[in-house]
Design a protein around this motif. Structure first.
Motif, PDB file in Angstrom:
ATOM      1  N   SER A  96      12.259   1.944  -0.322  1.00  0.00           N
ATOM      2  CA  SER A  96      13.405   2.778  -0.683  1.00  0.00           C
ATOM      3  C   SER A  96      13.148   3.518  -1.986  1.00  0.00           C
ATOM      4  CB  SER A  96      14.665   1.918  -0.809  1.00  0.00           C
ATOM      5  OG  SER A  96      14.947   1.241   0.397  1.00  0.00           O
ATOM      6  N   GLY A  97      12.573   2.810  -2.958  1.00  0.00           N
ATOM      7  CA  GLY A  97      12.241   3.455  -4.225  1.00  0.00           C
ATOM      8  C   GLY A  97      11.207   4.543  -4.058  1.00  0.00           C
ATOM      9  N   GLY A  98      10.208   4.302  -3.193  1.00  0.00           N
ATOM     10  CA  GLY A  98       9.196   5.320  -2.943  1.00  0.00           C
ATOM     11  C   GLY A  98       9.788   6.580  -2.332  1.00  0.00           C
ATOM     12  N   VAL A  99      10.688   6.408  -1.380  1.00  0.00           N
ATOM     13  CA  VAL A  99      11.341   7.558  -0.755  1.00  0.00           C
ATOM     14  C   VAL A  99      12.188   8.311  -1.780  1.00  0.00           C
ATOM     15  CG1 VAL A  99      13.049   8.258   0.967  1.00  0.00           C
ATOM     16  CG2 VAL A  99      11.323   6.539   1.538  1.00  0.00           C
ATOM     17  N   TYR A 100      12.894   7.565  -2.634  1.00  0.00           N
ATOM     18  CA  TYR A 100      13.738   8.199  -3.654  1.00  0.00           C
ATOM     19  C   TYR A 100      12.886   9.008  -4.630  1.00  0.00           C
ATOM     20  CZ  TYR A 100      17.091   8.723  -7.461  1.00  0.00           C
ATOM     21  OH  TYR A 100      17.898   9.254  -8.434  1.00  0.00           O
ATOM     22  N   VAL A 101      11.779   8.430  -5.068  1.00  0.00           N
ATOM     23  CA  VAL A 101      10.911   9.144  -6.007  1.00  0.00           C
ATOM     24  C   VAL A 101      10.295  10.366  -5.345  1.00  0.00           C
ATOM     25  CG1 VAL A 101       8.754   8.952  -7.303  1.00  0.00           C
ATOM     26  CG2 VAL A 101      10.447   7.129  -7.431  1.00  0.00           C
ATOM     27  N   TRP A 102       9.932  10.242  -4.070  1.00  0.00           N
ATOM     28  CA  TRP A 102       9.380  11.396  -3.360  1.00  0.00           C
ATOM     29  C   TRP A 102      10.414  12.514  -3.276  1.00  0.00           C
ATOM     30  CZ3 TRP A 102      10.998  13.278   1.536  1.00  0.00           C
ATOM     31  CH2 TRP A 102      10.201  14.289   2.059  1.00  0.00           C
ATOM     32  N   TRP A 127       0.816  -1.212   0.000  1.00  0.00           N
ATOM     33  CA  TRP A 127       0.000   0.000   0.000  1.00  0.00           C
ATOM     34  C   TRP A 127       0.853   1.266   0.000  1.00  0.00           C
ATOM     35  CZ3 TRP A 127      -5.007  -0.318   3.414  1.00  0.00           C
ATOM     36  CH2 TRP A 127      -5.775  -1.398   2.989  1.00  0.00           C
ATOM     37  N   VAL A 128       2.042   1.192   0.593  1.00  0.00           N
ATOM     38  CA  VAL A 128       2.872   2.393   0.711  1.00  0.00           C
ATOM     39  C   VAL A 128       3.241   2.918  -0.672  1.00  0.00           C
ATOM     40  CG1 VAL A 128       5.026   3.328   1.621  1.00  0.00           C
ATOM     41  CG2 VAL A 128       3.763   1.612   2.942  1.00  0.00           C
ATOM     42  N   ALA A 129       3.828   2.059  -1.497  1.00  0.00           N
ATOM     43  CA  ALA A 129       4.213   2.481  -2.852  1.00  0.00           C
ATOM     44  C   ALA A 129       2.989   2.767  -3.709  1.00  0.00           C
ATOM     45  CB  ALA A 129       5.081   1.413  -3.505  1.00  0.00           C
ATOM     46  N   MET A 130       1.893   2.051  -3.477  1.00  0.00           N
ATOM     47  CA  MET A 130       0.670   2.307  -4.235  1.00  0.00           C
ATOM     48  C   MET A 130       0.188   3.737  -4.042  1.00  0.00           C
ATOM     49  SD  MET A 130      -1.279  -1.306  -3.451  1.00  0.00           S
ATOM     50  CE  MET A 130      -2.918  -0.678  -3.803  1.00  0.00           C
ATOM     51  N   ALA A 131       0.372   4.269  -2.847  1.00  0.00           N
ATOM     52  CA  ALA A 131      -0.086   5.626  -2.549  1.00  0.00           C
ATOM     53  C   ALA A 131       0.964   6.685  -2.843  1.00  0.00           C
ATOM     54  CB  ALA A 131      -0.507   5.717  -1.088  1.00  0.00           C
ATOM     55  N   MET A 132       2.257   6.316  -2.745  1.00  0.00           N
ATOM     56  CA  MET A 132       3.322   7.311  -2.865  1.00  0.00           C
ATOM     57  C   MET A 132       3.754   7.595  -4.291  1.00  0.00           C
ATOM     58  SD  MET A 132       5.931   6.356   0.264  1.00  0.00           S
ATOM     59  CE  MET A 132       7.126   7.550  -0.332  1.00  0.00           C
ATOM     60  N   ILE A 133       3.840   6.563  -5.113  1.00  0.00           N
ATOM     61  CA  ILE A 133       4.459   6.699  -6.432  1.00  0.00           C
ATOM     62  C   ILE A 133       3.422   7.130  -7.464  1.00  0.00           C
ATOM     63  CG2 ILE A 133       5.703   5.477  -8.253  1.00  0.00           C
ATOM     64  CD1 ILE A 133       6.919   3.705  -6.140  1.00  0.00           C
ATOM     65  N   PRO A 134       3.673   8.191  -8.210  1.00  0.00           N
ATOM     66  CA  PRO A 134       2.720   8.618  -9.250  1.00  0.00           C
ATOM     67  C   PRO A 134       2.571   7.558 -10.342  1.00  0.00           C
ATOM     68  CG  PRO A 134       4.353  10.332  -8.781  1.00  0.00           C
ATOM     69  CD  PRO A 134       4.837   9.092  -8.102  1.00  0.00           C
ATOM     70  N   TRP A 174      15.644 -17.259   4.139  1.00  0.00           N
ATOM     71  CA  TRP A 174      14.345 -17.207   3.473  1.00  0.00           C
ATOM     72  C   TRP A 174      13.517 -16.019   3.956  1.00  0.00           C
ATOM     73  CZ3 TRP A 174      11.425 -21.851   1.244  1.00  0.00           C
ATOM     74  CH2 TRP A 174      12.314 -22.665   0.523  1.00  0.00           C
ATOM     75  N   ARG A 175      13.557 -15.722   5.240  1.00  0.00           N
ATOM     76  CA  ARG A 175      12.818 -14.561   5.741  1.00  0.00           C
ATOM     77  C   ARG A 175      13.407 -13.263   5.183  1.00  0.00           C
ATOM     78  NH1 ARG A 175      12.303 -18.109  10.211  1.00  0.00           N
ATOM     79  NH2 ARG A 175      10.114 -18.328  10.855  1.00  0.00           N
ATOM     80  N   ALA A 176      14.729 -13.243   5.025  1.00  0.00           N
ATOM     81  CA  ALA A 176      15.368 -12.066   4.429  1.00  0.00           C
ATOM     82  C   ALA A 176      14.921 -11.890   2.984  1.00  0.00           C
ATOM     83  CB  ALA A 176      16.889 -12.198   4.509  1.00  0.00           C
ATOM     84  N   LEU A 177      14.765 -12.985   2.245  1.00  0.00           N
ATOM     85  CA  LEU A 177      14.294 -12.894   0.870  1.00  0.00           C
ATOM     86  C   LEU A 177      12.853 -12.392   0.812  1.00  0.00           C
ATOM     87  CD1 LEU A 177      15.772 -16.178  -0.668  1.00  0.00           C
ATOM     88  CD2 LEU A 177      16.642 -13.849  -0.904  1.00  0.00           C
ATOM     89  N   VAL A 178      12.052 -12.766   1.796  1.00  0.00           N
ATOM     90  CA  VAL A 178      10.659 -12.318   1.824  1.00  0.00           C
ATOM     91  C   VAL A 178      10.568 -10.805   1.976  1.00  0.00           C
ATOM     92  CG1 VAL A 178       8.550 -12.342   3.216  1.00  0.00           C
ATOM     93  CG2 VAL A 178       9.661 -14.494   2.621  1.00  0.00           C
ATOM     94  N   VAL A 179      11.404 -10.226   2.822  1.00  0.00           N
ATOM     95  CA  VAL A 179      11.301  -8.786   3.089  1.00  0.00           C
ATOM     96  C   VAL A 179      12.103  -7.944   2.099  1.00  0.00           C
ATOM     97  CG1 VAL A 179      10.919  -9.223   5.532  1.00  0.00           C
ATOM     98  CG2 VAL A 179      13.238  -8.768   4.726  1.00  0.00           C
ATOM     99  N   LEU A 180      12.830  -8.593   1.181  1.00  0.00           N
ATOM    100  CA  LEU A 180      13.683  -7.841   0.267  1.00  0.00           C
ATOM    101  C   LEU A 180      12.877  -6.901  -0.623  1.00  0.00           C
ATOM    102  CD1 LEU A 180      16.474  -7.293  -0.927  1.00  0.00           C
ATOM    103  CD2 LEU A 180      16.133  -9.242  -2.469  1.00  0.00           C
TER     104      LEU A 180
END
Length: 483
Positions: A378-384, A30-37, A365-371
């Motif tokens: 991070s991408g959302g913050v960069y685009v913002w 939801w975060v990127a869905m709302a942040m990224i144009p 495996w848990r690290a791969l899940v959260v990657l």
């Protein structure tokens, strides 16, 4: 291999850490869905088609632009996106939310099937692996048609798996409902990506009679046609030529002719044959190396034991469902990464149900899940922070409105306006060629003019303009100028 179905939450109301991890993974989208144009081309194009459907009230024909019908895709995703635009807030979140719901349905189907084949822990891992694949995570919150298509094919193949196991009459009907969803989301390709694994399974297992008896083919086929055929007929009657373009052009010419010139809405992609396998590796990241390593380990053990792998009937169906989309497009050059998406739910199931410890290394495996959520945030913050990194006209439209004279100075794009400009401009965007605009200004030298011009043309337009132009703001591709 088979255990009693104990439900997703196990005994009582205890919520496992894996369940919480899955919920966090799903909600993180939801975060990127709302942040990224919304970006050009695909997302903004489909969002604009949905916006036009919502404002026009035309629920039969999706429109590419005024007087130009969009024959490239059936309307299911546009129906959902248009409805979301009318009831949900957020110019970005609303049209993306239906894809998230479709993803949620696919995740439930994966987990439910894994629960029947194994146990609750493996079911949770199947859902986690699928949801954290790179392409899946992107499509789970994107304005595309592929999420609904994957929901339909997954529903049909999972339902067929349950029907072949003799479990539940409702699954037999879900098979045909899934086909109807696919037909209304993507088209007849649904019948190929569902039918080929089932026919391959029947040939491999020698159980043709079981397949014919497991599903109500005649009554179910009638249900599928009742749900999907009326729109196809209505679309052809409303805009003649749709069926020829969609059936012949989009389903044959697009794949058989690499440089197909009949594409009305984009450009053909001519990739080297076999590229779809590389796209699969990319799409399934970060899990594709794990899947390939598990496969190498299995082959090594078989060679040491001098015995071949003898999959059971459930594994045969999973393997075929995972591989058919990749094999089908192997010899096609006009491909996109999203073409592998229908096979990824079953690749996730194969990895989760593949035997041995799941996961073999819990921390890794848990690290791969959260990657993917970490990268997306991070991408959302960069685009913002740096909005010019994306191909979107949202910032330029906001700048234009901030000028406070939009009613007196309509915004004109020199050349073709991107879809994101039309979407964020609510369709109130004019388009002119450079020559037409210069002629317009010469005929109205005292008028107020605001234009968006591509940066490579900006100097030329300013030099030739009969009125002085002042740059107001810029984005990645355009300058906003006014006199």
């Amino acid at each position: 291999m088979f255990v009693k179905d104990r439900g997703w939450l196990g005994e009582g109301l205890r919520v496992s850490p894996l369940c919480l991890l899955l919920a966090a993974l799903l909600l993180s989208r939801w975060v990127a869905m709302a942040m990224i144009p919304l970006t050009d081309t695909s997302e903004a194009r489909y969002a604009e088609i949905a916006r036009l459907m919502a404002v026009s009230g035309d629920w039969i024909t999706p429109w590419f632009r005024e007087q130009v019908p969009f024959w490239g895709k059936p309307p299911l995703s546009f129906w959902a996106q248009a409805l979301a635009l009318t009831v949900l807030p957020g110019r970005e979140f609303a049209p993306r939310f239906p894809a998230w719901l479709a993803h949620l349905g696919t995740v439930w189907l994966i987990g439910r099937y894994a629960l029947a084949l194994a146990d609750r822990r493996r079911a949770m891992w199947a859902a986690l692996i699928y949801s954290s694949m790179g392409l899946v995570y992107v499509c789970a919150g994107a304005v595309l048609t592929d999420g609904f298509f994957t929901l339909g094919t997954t529903a049909s193949l999972v339902a067929a798996g349950f029907a072949l196991r003799g479990q539940g009459r409702g699954w037999r009907w879900l098979f045909f409902i899934g086909l109807a969803i696919g037909l209304l989301a993507k088209g007849p390709l649904t019948l190929v990506l569902v039918g080929a694994p089932l026919m391959g399974w029947a040939f491999w297992s020698g159980r043709w009679r079981a397949l014919m008896r497991a599903l109500p083919w005649w009554r179910g086929g009638a249900l599928m046609m009742l749900l999907s055929a009326p729109w196809y007929l209505a679309a052809e009657l409303k805009t003649s030529g749709f069926l020829n373009y969609f059936i012949v052009g989009e389903h044959f010419n697009r794949f058989l002719d690499p440089g197909w010139a009949g594409d009305r809405y984009g450009s053909a992609h001519d990739q080297p044959r076999g590229t779809i396998w590389l796209l699969w590796v990319w799409a399934a990241l970060p899990w594709s190396p794990v899947i390939l390593w598990r496969l190498i380990q299995r082959l090594r053990r078989q060679r040491e034991a001098s015995a071949g792998w003898r999959p059971d009937d459930d594994q045969k169906l999973l393997l075929l469902a995972a591989l058919v989309p990749v094999f089908f497009f192997t010899f096609s050059g006009n491909i996109l990464a999203t073409y592998v998406l229908p096979g990824l739910p079953f690749a996730a199931l194969l990895l989760a149900l593949g035997g041995g410890d799941v996961p073999a290394r819990p921390f890794v495996w848990r690290a791969l899940v959260v990657l993917m959520p970490v990268l997306a945030l991070s991408g959302g913050v960069y685009v913002w922070r740096y909005p010019q990194a994306l191909k979107t006209e949202k910032a330029l439209i906001q700048c234009y409105r901030a000028m406070g004279a939009s009613a007196l100075q309509p915004l004109t794009y020199i050349g073709e306006a991107p879809f994101s400009a039309r979407y964020y401009g609510h369709g109130r965007i004019a388009e002119m060629t450079p020559e037409k605009w210069l002629e317009h200004v010469e005929n109205d030298p005292g008028g107020a003019h605001v234009l968006a011009v591509r940066k490579r043309l900006a100097d030329s337009i300013r030099d030739r303009s009969p009125v002085p132009l002042t740059p107001r703001c810029e984005d990645r591709r355009f300058w906003l100028m006014s006199d």
